[in-house]
Enzyme design. Structure first.
Site, PDB file in Angstrom:
ATOM      1  N   PRO A   1       0.792  -1.223   0.000  1.00  0.00           N
ATOM      2  CG  PRO A   1      -0.105  -1.059   2.139  1.00  0.00           C
ATOM      3  CD  PRO A   1       0.551  -2.038   1.208  1.00  0.00           C
ATOM      4  CG  ASN A   2      -0.335   4.420   1.188  1.00  0.00           C
ATOM      5  OD1 ASN A   2      -1.223   5.007   0.588  1.00  0.00           O
ATOM      6  ND2 ASN A   2      -0.512   3.886   2.380  1.00  0.00           N
TER       7      ASN A   2
ATOM      8  CG  HIS B   1      11.207  -1.541   4.811  1.00  0.00           C
ATOM      9  ND1 HIS B   1       9.841  -1.569   4.689  1.00  0.00           N
ATOM     10  CD2 HIS B   1      11.560  -2.700   5.420  1.00  0.00           C
ATOM     11  CE1 HIS B   1       9.382  -2.698   5.214  1.00  0.00           C
ATOM     12  NE2 HIS B   1      10.406  -3.407   5.651  1.00  0.00           N
TER      13      HIS B   1
ATOM     14  CE1 TYR C   1       8.509   5.604   3.117  1.00  0.00           C
ATOM     15  CE2 TYR C   1       7.281   7.661   3.240  1.00  0.00           C
ATOM     16  CZ  TYR C   1       7.577   6.408   3.746  1.00  0.00           C
ATOM     17  OH  TYR C   1       6.945   5.963   4.879  1.00  0.00           O
TER      18      TYR C   1
ATOM     19  NE  ARG D   1       9.643   6.630   8.991  1.00  0.00           N
ATOM     20  CZ  ARG D   1       8.776   6.545   7.983  1.00  0.00           C
ATOM     21  NH1 ARG D   1       8.997   5.669   7.010  1.00  0.00           N
ATOM     22  NH2 ARG D   1       7.721   7.330   7.939  1.00  0.00           N
TER      23      ARG D   1
ATOM     24  CG  ASN E   1       8.487  -1.346   0.498  1.00  0.00           C
ATOM     25  OD1 ASN E   1       7.936  -1.528   1.586  1.00  0.00           O
ATOM     26  ND2 ASN E   1       8.980  -0.174   0.129  1.00  0.00           N
TER      27      ASN E   1
ATOM     28  CB  ALA F   1       1.290   0.340   6.344  1.00  0.00           C
TER      29      ALA F   1
ATOM     30  CD  GLU G   1      11.387  -6.739   6.039  1.00  0.00           C
ATOM     31  OE1 GLU G   1      11.979  -7.684   6.612  1.00  0.00           O
ATOM     32  OE2 GLU G   1      10.723  -5.890   6.649  1.00  0.00           O
TER      33      GLU G   1
ATOM     34  NE  ARG H   1       4.104   7.024   1.322  1.00  0.00           N
ATOM     35  CZ  ARG H   1       4.204   5.822   1.891  1.00  0.00           C
ATOM     36  NH1 ARG H   1       4.416   4.752   1.149  1.00  0.00           N
ATOM     37  NH2 ARG H   1       4.068   5.697   3.197  1.00  0.00           N
TER      38      ARG H   1
HETATM   39  C1  DQA Z   1       8.051   1.613   4.000  1.00  0.00           C
HETATM   40  C2  DQA Z   1       8.036   1.851   5.515  1.00  0.00           C
HETATM   41  C3  DQA Z   1       6.664   1.575   6.084  1.00  0.00           C
HETATM   42  O1  DQA Z   1       6.680   1.805   7.483  1.00  0.00           O
HETATM   43  C4  DQA Z   1       5.643   2.496   5.459  1.00  0.00           C
HETATM   44  O2  DQA Z   1       4.348   2.199   5.952  1.00  0.00           O
HETATM   45  C5  DQA Z   1       5.666   2.490   3.979  1.00  0.00           C
HETATM   46  C6  DQA Z   1       6.968   2.396   3.298  1.00  0.00           C
HETATM   47  C7  DQA Z   1       9.403   2.022   3.381  1.00  0.00           C
HETATM   48  O3  DQA Z   1       9.637   1.662   2.230  1.00  0.00           O
HETATM   49  O4  DQA Z   1      10.200   2.714   4.015  1.00  0.00           O
HETATM   50  O5  DQA Z   1       4.650   2.632   3.322  1.00  0.00           O
HETATM   51  O6  DQA Z   1       7.880   0.237   3.759  1.00  0.00           O
END
Ligand code: DQA
Length: 145
Positions: free
Chosen positions: A9-10, A97, A22, A104, A71, A74, A95, A17
């Site tokens: 998501p997102n 990020h 990011y 954070r 990735n 959330a 994994e 963002r």
């Molecule tokens: C994320 C970190 C997550 O906590 C966040 O909700 C994201 C992006 C990152 O790529 O840093 O959407 O996965």
């Protein structure tokens, strides 16, 4: 070698963002870069969804792939369902990020992907993805995939 590149998501909103965490690249740009990096070494399949059920079903349908970069956004911090789906995957799971989730908010320290991941790359913005792919390409060179 067939590799899945999964985004939760997102991550379709990258570019809009918070740049501090990011960076400024869009997901489309990152994927383009990954495709270039893979060259003829690996065939990449890209998938992004904002829906937990859809990402779980997608993993279930692609268990025959050799490796996976994810990735989970959330869902990293909430999804036991995604953890359980990834547990079925036999190949390496990387994994990723963009931000350093360990530096954070406290709620981002909970990570349901970590126990099923071979390796985690975080905090390098878009370069986290490139590093993850580079690791998999090297694993292949060492005949580990
Ligand atoms: C994320 C970190 C997550 O906590 C966040 O909700 C994201 C992006 C990152 O790529 O840093 O959407 O996965």
């Amino acid at each position: 070698m067939k590799i899945l590149i999964l985004n939760g998501p997102n991550l379709n909103m990258l570019g809009k963002r918070d740049k501090k965490y990011y960076g400024s690249m869009t997901l489309k740009d990152i994927n383009k870069e990954l495709k270039k990096q893979a060259g003829k070494e690996a065939k990449l399949k890209f998938y992004q969804t904002n829906s937990e059920g859809k990402i779980v079903t997608f993993v279930q349908k692609h268990l025959h792939y050799d490796a996976l970069i994810i990735n989970a956004g959330a869902y990293t911090h909430t999804s036991i369902a995604l953890h359980d789906a990834l547990e079925l995957f036999k190949g390496p799971i990387i994994e990723v990020h963009l931000s350093n989730i360990l530096a954070r908010e406290a709620f981002r320290q909970v990570d349901y992907i970590k126990p099923v991941a071979t390796k985690c790359v975080m905090g390098l913005q878009e370069k986290s993805y490139y590093e993850a792919l580079s690791y998999l390409l090297n694993l292949k060179k060492c005949d580990k995939i």
